[in-house]
Design a protein around this motif. Structure first.
Motif, PDB file in Angstrom:
ATOM      1  N   THR A  86       0.755  -1.305   0.011  1.00 46.19           N
ATOM      2  CA  THR A  86       0.138  -0.047  -0.502  1.00 46.19           C
ATOM      3  C   THR A  86       1.355   1.709  -0.022  1.00 46.19           C
ATOM      4  OG1 THR A  86      -1.299  -0.868   1.134  1.00 46.19           O
ATOM      5  CG2 THR A  86      -2.089   1.233   1.339  1.00 46.19           C
ATOM      6  N   TYR A  87       1.834   1.299   0.711  1.00 44.87           N
ATOM      7  CA  TYR A  87       2.850   2.280   0.540  1.00 44.87           C
ATOM      8  C   TYR A  87       3.475   2.292  -0.889  1.00 44.87           C
ATOM      9  CZ  TYR A  87       2.673   2.468   6.145  1.00 44.87           C
ATOM     10  OH  TYR A  87       2.317   2.120   7.347  1.00 44.87           O
ATOM     11  N   ILE A  88       3.736   1.747  -1.247  1.00 47.44           N
ATOM     12  CA  ILE A  88       4.651   1.682  -2.704  1.00 47.44           C
ATOM     13  C   ILE A  88       3.186   2.949  -3.349  1.00 47.44           C
ATOM     14  CG2 ILE A  88       5.491   0.589  -4.764  1.00 47.44           C
ATOM     15  CD1 ILE A  88       7.207  -1.614  -2.871  1.00 47.44           C
ATOM     16  N   VAL A  89       2.428   1.954  -3.916  1.00 48.78           N
ATOM     17  CA  VAL A  89       0.652   2.547  -4.585  1.00 48.78           C
ATOM     18  C   VAL A  89       1.253   4.114  -4.014  1.00 48.78           C
ATOM     19  CG1 VAL A  89      -1.265   1.880  -4.956  1.00 48.78           C
ATOM     20  CG2 VAL A  89      -0.227   0.261  -4.435  1.00 48.78           C
ATOM     21  N   ARG A  90       0.395   4.537  -2.978  1.00 48.27           N
ATOM     22  CA  ARG A  90       0.512   6.097  -2.703  1.00 48.27           C
ATOM     23  C   ARG A  90       1.574   6.460  -2.794  1.00 48.27           C
ATOM     24  NH1 ARG A  90      -2.766   4.327   3.463  1.00 48.27           N
ATOM     25  NH2 ARG A  90      -4.649   3.824   2.166  1.00 48.27           N
ATOM     26  N   ALA A  91       2.499   6.182  -2.668  1.00 50.61           N
ATOM     27  CA  ALA A  91       3.764   6.961  -3.583  1.00 50.61           C
ATOM     28  C   ALA A  91       3.653   6.862  -5.066  1.00 50.61           C
ATOM     29  CB  ALA A  91       5.290   5.547  -3.020  1.00 50.61           C
ATOM     30  N   LYS A  96       1.874   9.498  -9.954  1.00 48.17           N
ATOM     31  CA  LYS A  96       1.737   9.175 -10.971  1.00 48.17           C
ATOM     32  C   LYS A  96       0.379  10.607 -10.840  1.00 48.17           C
ATOM     33  CE  LYS A  96       4.799   7.170 -12.623  1.00 48.17           C
ATOM     34  NZ  LYS A  96       5.361   7.344 -13.759  1.00 48.17           N
ATOM     35  N   ASN A  97      -0.392  10.586 -10.009  1.00 46.46           N
ATOM     36  CA  ASN A  97      -1.312  11.463 -10.400  1.00 46.46           C
ATOM     37  C   ASN A  97      -1.590  12.628  -9.215  1.00 46.46           C
ATOM     38  OD1 ASN A  97      -2.378   8.988 -12.220  1.00 46.46           O
ATOM     39  ND2 ASN A  97      -2.889   8.127 -10.238  1.00 46.46           N
ATOM     40  N   GLY A  98      -0.464  13.010  -8.237  1.00 50.66           N
ATOM     41  CA  GLY A  98      -0.931  13.448  -7.670  1.00 50.66           C
ATOM     42  C   GLY A  98      -1.734  13.681  -5.903  1.00 50.66           C
ATOM     43  N   LEU A  99      -2.228  12.712  -6.158  1.00 56.94           N
ATOM     44  CA  LEU A  99      -2.409  12.395  -4.608  1.00 56.94           C
ATOM     45  C   LEU A  99      -2.307  12.433  -3.653  1.00 56.94           C
ATOM     46  CD1 LEU A  99      -4.954   9.199  -6.493  1.00 56.94           C
ATOM     47  CD2 LEU A  99      -5.891  11.761  -6.328  1.00 56.94           C
ATOM     48  N   TYR A 100      -2.838  12.968  -2.174  1.00 56.95           N
ATOM     49  CA  TYR A 100      -2.367  12.340  -0.887  1.00 56.95           C
ATOM     50  C   TYR A 100      -1.969  11.712  -0.459  1.00 56.95           C
ATOM     51  CZ  TYR A 100      -0.749  14.529   3.275  1.00 56.95           C
ATOM     52  OH  TYR A 100      -0.427  14.854   4.370  1.00 56.95           O
ATOM     53  N   PRO A 101      -1.232  11.284   0.051  1.00 52.34           N
ATOM     54  CA  PRO A 101      -1.080   9.780   0.988  1.00 52.34           C
ATOM     55  C   PRO A 101      -1.703  10.123   2.457  1.00 52.34           C
ATOM     56  CG  PRO A 101       1.113  10.039  -0.017  1.00 52.34           C
ATOM     57  CD  PRO A 101       0.094  11.871   0.238  1.00 52.34           C
ATOM     58  N   THR A 102      -3.557   9.100   2.240  1.00 50.60           N
ATOM     59  CA  THR A 102      -4.353   9.370   3.311  1.00 50.60           C
ATOM     60  C   THR A 102      -4.195   8.355   4.616  1.00 50.60           C
ATOM     61  OG1 THR A 102      -5.927   8.368   1.569  1.00 50.60           O
ATOM     62  CG2 THR A 102      -5.604  11.018   2.289  1.00 50.60           C
ATOM     63  N   VAL A 111       8.570  10.310   1.115  1.00 49.22           N
ATOM     64  CA  VAL A 111      10.334   9.286   0.279  1.00 49.22           C
ATOM     65  C   VAL A 111      10.034   8.633  -0.731  1.00 49.22           C
ATOM     66  CG1 VAL A 111      11.853   8.708   1.786  1.00 49.22           C
ATOM     67  CG2 VAL A 111      10.982   9.982   3.759  1.00 49.22           C
ATOM     68  N   LEU A 112       9.650   7.445  -0.545  1.00 47.47           N
ATOM     69  CA  LEU A 112       9.588   6.390  -1.500  1.00 47.47           C
ATOM     70  C   LEU A 112       9.001   6.917  -2.493  1.00 47.47           C
ATOM     71  CD1 LEU A 112       7.586   3.779  -0.065  1.00 47.47           C
ATOM     72  CD2 LEU A 112       9.966   3.764  -0.372  1.00 47.47           C
ATOM     73  N   SER A 113       8.065   8.247  -2.647  1.00 44.65           N
ATOM     74  CA  SER A 113       8.328   8.532  -4.310  1.00 44.65           C
ATOM     75  C   SER A 113       9.069   9.335  -4.701  1.00 44.65           C
ATOM     76  CB  SER A 113       6.922   9.760  -4.405  1.00 44.65           C
ATOM     77  OG  SER A 113       7.206  11.163  -3.305  1.00 44.65           O
ATOM     78  N   LEU A 114      10.536  10.183  -4.102  1.00 44.15           N
ATOM     79  CA  LEU A 114      11.305  10.676  -4.821  1.00 44.15           C
ATOM     80  C   LEU A 114      11.963  10.132  -4.845  1.00 44.15           C
ATOM     81  CD1 LEU A 114      12.024  12.784  -0.889  1.00 44.15           C
ATOM     82  CD2 LEU A 114      11.015  13.892  -3.765  1.00 44.15           C
ATOM     83  N   GLY A 273      -7.817  20.896  -0.211  1.00 46.31           N
ATOM     84  CA  GLY A 273      -8.236  21.330   1.758  1.00 46.31           C
ATOM     85  C   GLY A 273      -8.371  19.711   1.734  1.00 46.31           C
ATOM     86  N   GLN A 274      -7.327  18.940   1.704  1.00 46.26           N
ATOM     87  CA  GLN A 274      -7.299  17.538   2.434  1.00 46.26           C
ATOM     88  C   GLN A 274      -7.177  18.837   4.217  1.00 46.26           C
ATOM     89  OE1 GLN A 274      -5.830  14.511   2.966  1.00 46.26           O
ATOM     90  NE2 GLN A 274      -7.005  14.919   0.193  1.00 46.26           N
ATOM     91  N   ALA A 275      -8.110  18.029   4.867  1.00 43.95           N
ATOM     92  CA  ALA A 275      -7.651  17.585   6.046  1.00 43.95           C
ATOM     93  C   ALA A 275      -6.695  17.700   6.914  1.00 43.95           C
ATOM     94  CB  ALA A 275      -9.030  16.727   6.632  1.00 43.95           C
ATOM     95  N   VAL A 276      -6.518  17.686   8.172  1.00 38.05           N
ATOM     96  CA  VAL A 276      -5.842  17.934   9.138  1.00 38.05           C
ATOM     97  C   VAL A 276      -5.194  15.934   9.377  1.00 38.05           C
ATOM     98  CG1 VAL A 276      -5.163  17.688  11.837  1.00 38.05           C
ATOM     99  CG2 VAL A 276      -5.979  19.687  10.911  1.00 38.05           C
ATOM    100  N   GLN A 277      -4.401  15.859   9.427  1.00 43.22           N
ATOM    101  CA  GLN A 277      -3.820  13.658   9.662  1.00 43.22           C
ATOM    102  C   GLN A 277      -4.206  13.175  10.047  1.00 43.22           C
ATOM    103  OE1 GLN A 277       0.222  13.137   9.339  1.00 43.22           O
ATOM    104  NE2 GLN A 277      -0.442  10.853   9.838  1.00 43.22           N
TER     105      GLN A 277
END
Length: 684
Positions: A86-91, A96-102, A111-114, A273-277
């Motif tokens: 899941t961490y790899i998919v969220r990276a 690729k899609n600019g989706l914030y890892p929630t 960090v993985l995305s870098l 507008g992502q909410a507080v984590q």
């Protein structure tokens, strides 16, 4: 080899010195005073002095063990659980899609995305990063506590954790544990260096703003790596308030806020507008059952029960597995051990308060992160990785409680007990490590030779092979539903649609939907054993076009096994049609359920586990997400054994849709004679 004579000489030297075991000022330079540790003249003091002399050598031995055993345990595959994937998919989604890892902490996927941006999806590279993080945390842990706490305690924790199979497992996993542990040790190191080492100095904004800003930044990083990382800044503020260091507490809090606010504003600006984590997980953590939201939230007493359930699971079961004192194969909780650990932790908190501020902070932090974890997580999860992150600190806390207990008047005569316990813990951990590396050796050789399937059970081999087949044959625009989409992505590079739970209608909403006008009737039908009884199937077929929902209920025993079950079909039928169909169905011999609300009330009263499924809305969910195919796998419910029981979430999802639309799916391809995986196509 150090000779016994050296040890005796050291004891004699200690007898000639009158030194207190306590926090005492020691000068590192002409300008700065630090708080250090000096041993006392007794048996433990002799051990401290002796081990302090060889502390650097022991550190290098421990680091060598860490690197060696991390390599021998290195696993090139992703785990069956899927969270590491899941961490790899969220990276990937971030890149690729600019989706914030929630939901999970976002910093690790960032960090993985870098690295993903430079090298692509390279699982082995990502796993190697975890090894680097584990090594960094070991070094930082040593740097934080060296010369600040009794050498006996530091040596014990360094050596025991350097051969801990449960901990070093994460040196080759793409979970966030190794990354978080590194940040945790860095934060503790900075607290010791910037605050406790300068305990008698006055903090000023002009001279110390940079230090508190850095502390705030690392605390924020810990929080972004894992929600529970918020305990770092909370512990620091509580520690300083308890010590009446009001300025330090205020500056620490301000340093965190100074980092928190701009990061939150930047996140909302960039990611719409992502909410507080914490809000992403907060709602789900309060649920009685994470997988059945219909059961509602826990009350205060429920949360207390959850705390103690988790304490028993993680302290009296997993902690002893970590130490090697219990086997990792089906360990059980021993409640008495939980209370012994509680007692020893309280002793540590009390005795370190005035004796050693470094240890007191460590014990306070450990208690905080453990308490938040035990309140927050579902007891049914039972995952050792939830607590492995503070295992070294928990071990240090418990040993420090015993250490200072043995320095009291009644404990001095049995001080030899501590070294004996440390030796036992080391060899128990070492034995467990040898077992783990022995089991892993053939798999490691096979992985290094290119066989990534070695050691996988047939259910997983078939699932992965089917994922690869589906990714190649299904048109890119059509999504494929499956139970482990992130694992499918890692092995194929194709995004799949995950089905983790079966959506359920809220009880109040369902009851409201049953209040129909006089022109309609609500009919309930007992559908248990519908696949075995042609009469039930025939009766259902008469009503199928009027299907409204299905009630699926189970009365569970103490082992969570269903000892009684109900499946009730609920149909809303035009009155004139119902008047015709009911006599026909009665002649078939099917069993009607007259009062649906009364049945549900009884189910609730008797504490059944239940869910209400609407096949129409479930089908619409698939359509809305462009799902045209599904992989129906035989993934084992008990990973080690083929008991015939499989993870049936997707099976049941499709089953309830099929009850209303019998011809909705078509089998396209199957892989595997035993524990097969099949590709299904939805014919909308």
């Amino acid at each position: 080899m150090v000779h016994i004579k050296s040890f005796i000489d050291m004891q004699q030297k200690n007898k000639n010195n009158s030194i207190k075991r306590d926090i005492t000022p020691a000068t590192n330079s002409k300008e700065k005073k630090t708080v250090g540790f000096t041993p006392k003249q007794d048996l433990l003091g002799s051990f401290d002095s002796f081990l302090q002399k060889y502390l650097k050598i022991i550190f290098w031995i421990g680091l060598s063990f860490t690197i060696l055993f991390s390599f021998l345990l290195f696993d090139f595959r992703v785990s069956d659980g899927g969270d590491d994937s899941t961490y790899i998919v969220r990276a990937y989604d971030l890149l690729k899609n600019g989706l914030y890892p929630t939901f999970q902490g976002p910093l690790y996927p960032m960090v993985l995305s870098l690295f993903m941006a430079i090298f692509g999806v390279k699982v082995t590279l990502f796993k190697t990063l975890s090894l680097i993080f584990i090594i960094a945390q070991f070094i930082l842990f040593y740097k934080a506590f060296a010369k600040r706490i009794p050498a006996t305690l530091l040596v014990a924790v360094l050596l025991i954790t350097s051969v801990c199979a449960s901990l070093l497992y994460f040196s080759s996993q793409t979970y966030s544990e190794a990354f978080f542990m590194m940040l945790q040790s860095l934060f503790i190191f900075l607290v010791f260096k910037f605050i406790i080492d300068r305990w008698d100095e006055e903090f000023t904004i002009k001279g110390d703003w940079g230090k508190f800003l850095l502390l705030g930044l690392v605390a924020m990083a810990s929080y972004l790596a894992r929600n529970v990382g918020l305990v770092s800044i909370l512990t620091l503020v509580a520690f300083l308030v308890m010590s009446k260091k009001w300025k330090g507490a205020l500056f620490s809090l301000c340093g965190f806020i100074a980092v928190f606010i701009p990061i939150e504003l930047l996140k909302r600006l960039i990611f719409n507008g992502q909410a507080v984590q914490f809000s992403a997980q907060g709602k789900t953590l309060l649920l009685k059952d994470f997988y059945s939201p219909v059961k509602g939230n826990e009350d205060a007493m429920g949360m207390i029960h959850r705390f103690f359930d988790n304490a028993h699971i993680y302290l009296s079961k997993h902690f002893f597995v970590f130490t090697g004192l219990k086997s990792a194969e089906l360990p059980t909780a021993t409640h008495a051990f939980t209370y012994i650990i509680f007692a020893l932790a309280i002793v540590a908190l009390i005795l370190t308060f005035k004796r050693n501020k470094f240890l007191f902070f460590a014990v306070l932090y450990t208690g905080g992160i453990a308490a938040i974890t035990f309140f927050a997580v579902q007891a049914s999860w039972d995952q050792p990785r939830l607590v492995i992150v503070f295992y070294p600190l928990l071990l240090l806390s418990l040993l420090s409680g015993l250490y200072y207990l043995l320095t009291t008047n009644f404990g001095k005569k049995i001080q030899i007990l501590l070294p004996i316990i440390i030796v036992i813990l080391f060899f128990a951990s070492f034995k467990s490590m040898l077992t783990a590396t022995s089991l892993r050796s053939k798999g490691l050789q096979a992985n290094l030779s290119g066989n990534l399937y070695y050691g996988m059970t047939p259910d997983w081999v078939n699932y992965i092979e089917m994922s690869k087949y589906a990714a190649k044959t299904v048109p890119a625009a059509e999504m494929i539903a499956c139970r482990k989409p992130d694992i499918s992505f890692v092995y194929t590079g194709t995004k799949f649609y995950g089905i983790y739970t079966i959506p359920s209608i809220e009880l109040d909403t369902f009851l409201l939907s049953l209040k129909v006008p006089a022109s309609q009737k609500v009919i309930g039908l007992n559908l248990m054993k519908i696949n075995e009884n042609p009469k039930i199937q025939l009766a259902h077929n008469k009503l199928v076009k009027y299907t409204h929902a299905f009630i699926n209920a189970n009365l569970l025993d103490e082992n969570k096994t269903a000892k009684e079950s109900k499946v009730i079909g609920v149909y809303i039928v035009p009155t004139e049609v119902a008047d015709t169909l009911i006599p026909v169905i009665q002649t078939i011999g099917a069993e009607f359920v007259d009062d649906i609300p009364a049945v549900l009330q009884k189910i609730q009263k008797e504490n059944w586990s239940y869910a209400i499924q609407n096949p129409e809305s479930m089908l619409q969910t698939l359509k809305d997400n462009h799902v045209h195919y599904a992989i129906l796998a035989s993934l084992r419910k008990v990973p080690q054994y083929n008991t015939g029981e499989v993870i049936s979430t997707l099976h049941r999802f499709i089953y309830f849709i099929q009850l209303k639309y019998p011809n909705i799916v078509q089998q396209i391809h199957t892989i595997g004679d035993t524990e097969p995986a099949s590709l299904l196509k939805f014919n909308y």
